[in-house]
Write a protein that holds these residues in place. Sequence first.
Motif, PDB file in Angstrom:
ATOM      1  N   ALA B 136     -62.216 -19.644 -57.550  1.00 26.54           N
ATOM      2  CA  ALA B 136     -63.247 -19.226 -57.210  1.00 26.54           C
ATOM      3  C   ALA B 136     -63.430 -18.016 -55.946  1.00 26.54           C
ATOM      4  CB  ALA B 136     -64.134 -20.280 -55.883  1.00 26.54           C
ATOM      5  N   ASP B 137     -62.411 -17.459 -55.689  1.00 23.34           N
ATOM      6  CA  ASP B 137     -62.222 -16.229 -54.848  1.00 23.34           C
ATOM      7  C   ASP B 137     -61.119 -15.412 -55.409  1.00 23.34           C
ATOM      8  OD1 ASP B 137     -60.387 -17.955 -53.374  1.00 23.34           O
ATOM      9  OD2 ASP B 137     -61.680 -18.751 -52.264  1.00 23.34           O
ATOM     10  N   VAL B 138     -59.756 -15.587 -54.522  1.00 22.39           N
ATOM     11  CA  VAL B 138     -58.607 -14.918 -54.970  1.00 22.39           C
ATOM     12  C   VAL B 138     -57.749 -15.528 -56.039  1.00 22.39           C
ATOM     13  CG1 VAL B 138     -58.910 -13.479 -52.747  1.00 22.39           C
ATOM     14  CG2 VAL B 138     -57.488 -15.540 -52.815  1.00 22.39           C
ATOM     15  N   ILE B 139     -56.656 -14.994 -56.180  1.00 23.89           N
ATOM     16  CA  ILE B 139     -55.741 -15.612 -56.993  1.00 23.89           C
ATOM     17  C   ILE B 139     -54.891 -16.547 -56.397  1.00 23.89           C
ATOM     18  CG2 ILE B 139     -53.627 -15.155 -58.621  1.00 23.89           C
ATOM     19  CD1 ILE B 139     -54.697 -12.182 -59.011  1.00 23.89           C
ATOM     20  N   ASP B 152     -50.942 -19.329 -62.648  1.00 23.48           N
ATOM     21  CA  ASP B 152     -51.819 -18.601 -61.724  1.00 23.48           C
ATOM     22  C   ASP B 152     -53.402 -18.981 -62.017  1.00 23.48           C
ATOM     23  OD1 ASP B 152     -49.568 -17.235 -60.688  1.00 23.48           O
ATOM     24  OD2 ASP B 152     -50.173 -15.443 -61.480  1.00 23.48           O
ATOM     25  N   ILE B 154     -56.758 -17.653 -61.885  1.00 22.83           N
ATOM     26  CA  ILE B 154     -57.252 -15.983 -61.644  1.00 22.83           C
ATOM     27  C   ILE B 154     -58.759 -16.126 -61.736  1.00 22.83           C
ATOM     28  CG2 ILE B 154     -57.073 -13.581 -62.453  1.00 22.83           C
ATOM     29  CD1 ILE B 154     -54.524 -14.529 -63.711  1.00 22.83           C
ATOM     30  N   PRO B 155     -59.567 -15.417 -60.821  1.00 23.37           N
ATOM     31  CA  PRO B 155     -60.689 -15.316 -60.904  1.00 23.37           C
ATOM     32  C   PRO B 155     -61.436 -14.859 -62.242  1.00 23.37           C
ATOM     33  CG  PRO B 155     -60.178 -14.023 -59.162  1.00 23.37           C
ATOM     34  CD  PRO B 155     -58.901 -14.630 -59.658  1.00 23.37           C
ATOM     35  N   GLY B 156     -62.117 -15.392 -62.772  1.00 22.72           N
ATOM     36  CA  GLY B 156     -62.935 -14.753 -63.933  1.00 22.72           C
ATOM     37  C   GLY B 156     -61.964 -14.902 -64.889  1.00 22.72           C
ATOM     38  N   GLU B 177     -49.022 -18.235 -55.121  1.00 20.71           N
ATOM     39  CA  GLU B 177     -49.466 -16.738 -55.099  1.00 20.71           C
ATOM     40  C   GLU B 177     -50.140 -16.492 -53.743  1.00 20.71           C
ATOM     41  OE1 GLU B 177     -49.234 -14.516 -57.650  1.00 20.71           O
ATOM     42  OE2 GLU B 177     -49.328 -13.294 -55.936  1.00 20.71           O
ATOM     43  N   PHE B 178     -49.812 -15.345 -53.005  1.00 27.27           N
ATOM     44  CA  PHE B 178     -50.195 -15.191 -51.503  1.00 27.27           C
ATOM     45  C   PHE B 178     -51.745 -14.961 -51.732  1.00 27.27           C
ATOM     46  CE2 PHE B 178     -51.248 -12.321 -48.362  1.00 27.27           C
ATOM     47  CZ  PHE B 178     -51.150 -13.197 -47.217  1.00 27.27           C
ATOM     48  N   CYS B 179     -52.405 -15.919 -50.942  1.00 30.74           N
ATOM     49  CA  CYS B 179     -53.951 -16.030 -51.219  1.00 30.74           C
ATOM     50  C   CYS B 179     -54.705 -15.682 -49.820  1.00 30.74           C
ATOM     51  CB  CYS B 179     -54.535 -17.248 -51.738  1.00 30.74           C
ATOM     52  SG  CYS B 179     -53.689 -18.727 -50.911  1.00 30.74           S
ATOM     53  N   GLY B 180     -54.009 -15.102 -48.832  1.00 32.20           N
ATOM     54  CA  GLY B 180     -54.482 -14.959 -47.486  1.00 32.20           C
ATOM     55  C   GLY B 180     -53.799 -15.781 -46.208  1.00 32.20           C
ATOM     56  N   HIS B 183     -52.354 -19.390 -47.064  1.00 33.28           N
ATOM     57  CA  HIS B 183     -51.635 -19.643 -48.343  1.00 33.28           C
ATOM     58  C   HIS B 183     -50.291 -20.613 -47.668  1.00 33.28           C
ATOM     59  CE1 HIS B 183     -48.842 -18.684 -51.466  1.00 33.28           C
ATOM     60  NE2 HIS B 183     -48.201 -18.230 -50.596  1.00 33.28           N
TER      61      HIS B 183
ATOM     62  N   PRO C 160     -58.103  -9.791 -56.239  1.00 35.84           N
ATOM     63  CA  PRO C 160     -59.281  -9.425 -55.372  1.00 35.84           C
ATOM     64  C   PRO C 160     -58.784  -9.587 -53.826  1.00 35.84           C
ATOM     65  CG  PRO C 160     -59.651 -11.407 -56.551  1.00 35.84           C
ATOM     66  CD  PRO C 160     -58.415 -11.042 -57.012  1.00 35.84           C
ATOM     67  N   TYR C 166     -62.438  -9.508 -50.345  1.00 30.86           N
ATOM     68  CA  TYR C 166     -61.694 -10.515 -49.500  1.00 30.86           C
ATOM     69  C   TYR C 166     -60.666  -9.601 -48.575  1.00 30.86           C
ATOM     70  CZ  TYR C 166     -63.358 -13.734 -52.569  1.00 30.86           C
ATOM     71  OH  TYR C 166     -64.405 -14.581 -53.238  1.00 30.86           O
ATOM     72  N   VAL C 251     -64.380  -8.480 -61.250  1.00 29.05           N
ATOM     73  CA  VAL C 251     -64.749  -9.246 -62.551  1.00 29.05           C
ATOM     74  C   VAL C 251     -66.333  -9.485 -62.800  1.00 29.05           C
ATOM     75  CG1 VAL C 251     -64.406 -11.521 -63.635  1.00 29.05           C
ATOM     76  CG2 VAL C 251     -62.647 -10.876 -61.674  1.00 29.05           C
ATOM     77  N   ALA C 322     -46.446 -15.800 -64.936  1.00 32.22           N
ATOM     78  CA  ALA C 322     -46.984 -17.051 -64.566  1.00 32.22           C
ATOM     79  C   ALA C 322     -48.755 -16.829 -64.604  1.00 32.22           C
ATOM     80  CB  ALA C 322     -46.732 -17.376 -63.073  1.00 32.22           C
ATOM     81  N   ASP C 397     -42.378 -16.451 -57.582  1.00 28.67           N
ATOM     82  CA  ASP C 397     -43.155 -16.338 -56.211  1.00 28.67           C
ATOM     83  C   ASP C 397     -42.435 -17.387 -55.400  1.00 28.67           C
ATOM     84  OD1 ASP C 397     -44.580 -14.104 -56.166  1.00 28.67           O
ATOM     85  OD2 ASP C 397     -46.509 -15.166 -56.721  1.00 28.67           O
TER      86      ASP C 397
END
Lengths: 201, 312, 644
Positions: B136-139, B152, B154-156, B177-180, B183, C160, C166, C251, C322, C397
């Motif tokens: 819904a936001d980042v990877i 992963d 992945i958005p979209g 996956e680093f997501c902020g 994470h 993103p 973000y 996207v 991945a 990762d």
Amino acid sequence: MMDRPAVDVSHLPTESFGHRSIVWWGTVGFMVSEGATLAIAASSYLYLRGNETDWPPPPTPLPDLLLPTINVALLLLSLWVVHRAKHHAMRFEKRHTGIWMMICTAVAFITTVLRGFEFASVNTSWDDHAYGSLVWLILGLHGTLILTDLIEGGVIGSIFFTDRCQDKHFSDVEDVALYKWFLVLSWVILYFLIYLSPRLM
Amino acid sequence: MTDAFGRQAALIERLWWPTLWVLTAIYIAVMIALAYAMLRRRHVDEVKSEVRTARWVGAAIAGTVVILFAYFISDLFTARAIAGIERKDGVTIEVTGLQWWWRVEYSDSVPERRLTTANEIHIPVGRPVRIITSSADVIHSFWIRELHGKRDLIPGDKSEFWLRADSAGVFRGQCAEFCGLEHAKMALVVVAEPEAQFQAWYDRQLSAARVPPVAVTRADSLIRSGHDVFVTKACVMCHTIRGTTAGSSIGPDLTHLASRRMIAAGTRTNTRGNLAGWVVDPQGIKPGALMPPNNLTPAELEALISFLESLK
Amino acid sequence: MTSPELTHPVPPTRLDDEEVANLEEVWTDRPGLYGFLATVDHKRIATRYIVSAFFFFALAGVGALMMRTQLALPENRLLGPDFYRQVFTVHGTTMMFIFAVPVMQAVGLYLVPLMIGTRNVAFPRLNALGFWVYLIGSLLLWVSFFMNTGPDAGWFSYVPLAGPEYGPGKRSDVWAQTITFTEISAIISAIEIIVTVFKQRAPGMTLNRVPLFVWAMVVTSFMVLFAMPTVATASAMLALDRLVGTHFFNVAEGGDPLLWQHLFWFFGHPEVYIIFIPATGLISSMLPALTRREVFGYPLILMALVGTAFMSFGLWVHHMFAAGIPMLGGSFFTAASVMIAIPTGVQIFCWIATIWTGRPRLTVAMHYLLGFFFIFVIGGMTGVMIASVPLDWQLHDSFFIVAHFHYVLIGGAVFPLLGAVHHWFPKVTGRMMSEKLGRIAFWFTFAGMNITFFPMHFLGIYGMPRRVYTYLDGLGWNGLNLTATIGSYILAVGVLLFVFNAVRSRLAGAPASADPWGADTLEWATSSPPPSYAFANIPIVHGRSPMWTREPGEGAVTGLDSKESLDEQQRMTLITSVIDARPDGRHKDPNPTILPMLAGLAIGGALIACLFTPWGLPIGSVLVLIPLLLWGYPHKPAAEAEVE
Ligand code: HEA
Ligand code: HEA
Ligand code: CUA
Ligand SMILES: [Cu+2]
């Protein structure tokens, strides 16, 4: 020890043309990396295009053809002009070289201005859609090369009308010609990509 | 790599051990050659040794080519075996990554049997599971190492992969996956259990929360007022509890919160104290988490936690 | 001083003492600050580059110590999540873009002209510009970091997370700008090296006699020409998305976050070999001196270098296994990735064969080379493991990857580099480094490195993801993490000892002779440190190991400097033909000028202005143009006119 003699180089020239000159090689180096930049932009275009069914994505209209086509013709013309300049430069004819360089600069100036108008004729804006961003990116990247070429050509050309002109400036003209080839050929490909290919495929 | 409980992880583990041993052996051989090269006594006959050395180098290169080729082939077979899982009668789960928790949606051809929950996934042992990935936001990246490798989110870019647990167990997975900011504290629990247990769990999860209509016991009244706190305070703006008026999906679905093993995406065990600590001050536990701190009187908190604990 | 015939028998006419003094005057920079800022001497500029790169290495290393300290204990509260993400991003970005690539290029800029027997790089002013641009970009990153605006989306800035939605604020913009700066300077250095090697080799140094380090730098430079524009374009696209609202990676408007990953890794994979290949060149060029024989299999090693370079552009997707790429694509990139182990193996085998058949000598540099084998091959083996799609699904990762790349980077680049510093220190400074202290530092570095990074393999296998600011107690990760942290302190002691040794030796080391190791390449033919003009008479090369095949009273190039050129303060370099290095011209080398620095400052100003407004670009371009025009515009050739 007779087989290990000294080498005298005092008779060698201090300026030369083509691949004998280091500036020529430097120009080639920059052309390679700028070419890589354009190739990456073009690949990105193709990559994102592959995600879409319609290209340009509706309701975006196709880009206009007239202006860019005139500009391609002008670019091809400038190739001929710069070769006239090179012809004279290789004979160290100062005045003729200068005049042809000025004509060349004039053509380059018109191309630059037309490039400015091309942005308006692609019928999309950079912030509409990824398609618009890509078209603007390609126009812009190549545009900076056009601008660099215009300035470089103008500066080198003007030197021939001063008393500061040295031998090396004649070989600079050759580098301008070489660069022009790169500029024009790369644009022919990119022109095909952004103006013709959406019509054909 | 180790501790495989699932078909895919087992296939990977089967590739892992021989790879590890063969490469270790090559490594040791190279080191021995080097040590010998340093320490050996020098010969006088340089020309002869040059030719002999060339032969050794040639042999080593040839050996490298052969071993790498064999490795590539076994890699191919493993990848195909992993993809070639039996897909009949599968459970389909859509996993959505959000900063920093997981939305879990079981799909079913019967709309009433579709289920939304969060941060804890149950799967039946022996049945293939189709995971649909989305973000819904980042990877983010979904990784339960006992069952399968990473995928992963992945958005979209919705895609799917399959896995199958072959023995029962409870596994901890963590976003890879680093997501902020948080994470580090985006984990989840996967419970692989026998079919019957899974079905029982599933049916229980489908039921709505039951808020005692009239407060008979003290406990019931506590739960009732906890429910009232929940639907009158900010909580209702972000969370869903089926059977109440809370129906927002910004945060995790809490309908069966009490049935979960962990809270805050695998960050704390689900105890009364931890729950209270989380509700009052999520930022103390997970700085940056997208849930604000809440100002509650001790009585409100007491009631709220009792209510949350009733959501079995 | 000049002779009418092209060649003549020995003894040759070399420059006499007075002429050498003249030459010295022509080539030496003015003293004082102006001379310092205006220099175009490749040796001074490269030294500056190297010192700066090591400075940033130390900063990034301190960042690493902070991370390790935070991870020593579970749920440690020393660094918060917001600081930690900046630290690892700045650590990774610095190590890759500001330390490893530039330091290798800088060593190249120092050694290549000396090794091929020329007096300066091809475009000395451009070279100076490259340094200033690099310095400004690096400072931008670190100043921002100290102002809590350090980039925070990892060294590959995935969108993103790094995009406008973000990643608000300026942090990712700083990242994109730093990349642009360092790539400009990397491209400049690459062009310098290619043209210098192609056109300025000493007579007789045909292509098959070029030292392997020089070859390695040429190969690397070509990779830079193709790889760096990719990341520069990509980071420009990211900056545009953030700054003016384009949609390359959005996207919702037809963009694609995977496009970023493809672009980044199409650069990012070659990047790791851009770091590694120069290091292999250093090894190939140190081994002859250390084993007292030519490197075994020169043509094989050369083929391996070129092969690695080509292949490295064909395996970027192994960083994205991945992300859910189709199986067939995955197998292709697995095949390519394991194939690249072949040329690397070829090099390793050739080096072992060199030691085998040579008479090795255990200097500090040799210690580091042995350390290289021990460490790098482990990293190579783990590389082969993660080249397999299924294994990578598990290991991607995780800390296993962190272990892999520190093994290859520290083993494959830092160790050869530290060895090279010990090896060439006498050449650069005229003083020897202490061997005793060097050995102690080596053992700390070697032990520390392995204690830090070996446990990380297990951490990865046991499920610890990378880029986590903390982890929960009870997951079985505590002991391994604590060990790694202790190791990193031992490593830091080693680095500190190394720095101490270098500084002390610079000030008070034993004086070095011109050729303390009995080495084979041309840089050892001139004094230590080399004079500003490097070679009074350009040497003539008769084989791959010119220093070993020299004969007394051997001929050299004469007539490069004429009386006029010396009088006019005109610096001259010799141009030779590309393939067979036949003398082909005398090039007028430019004099020192402050313009490159001014242009660098203008470029810096422009790019930093772009952080805040898109107008930075047009306005900045005009500012950049001024010094560039001044630079390009000819001076009145008064002196020349007089002579003619
Ligand atoms: C100096 C830098 C360097 C070097 C040389 C290498 C070398 C290799 N790397 Fe590495 N790599 C990195 C730096 C480097 N790498 C970095 C920085 C990352 C992480 C980026 C990030 O995510 O932050 C990375 C990540 C990375 C990945 C992605 C992992 C992931 O994110 O999931 C992969 C996957 O294939 C990979 C593979 C390889 C391979 C196959 C080699 C091969 O070239 C190794 C070849 C060498 C040998 C094999 C040893 C010598 C050979 C012999 C002695 C012959 C005999 C051997 C056999 C028969 C096997 N690397
Ligand atoms: C060439 C590249 C390089 C080098 C040399 C290093 C060196 C080190 N790295 Fe680095 N590292 C990377 C490249 C490199 N790293 C990259 C690309 C990443 C990925 C980033 C990302 O995920 O985005 C990474 C990530 C990374 C992590 C993972 C962070 C995470 O995922 O959470 C860790 C953790 O342990 C780590 C540790 C270390 C350590 C301990 C060193 C040690 O070797 C450091 C040794 C140096 C010192 C200890 C300095 C000593 C100096 C002094 C004490 C000062 C003295 C100074 C003067 C007197 C002037 N690194
Ligand atoms: Cu989600 Cu990391
Ligand atoms: Cu790679």
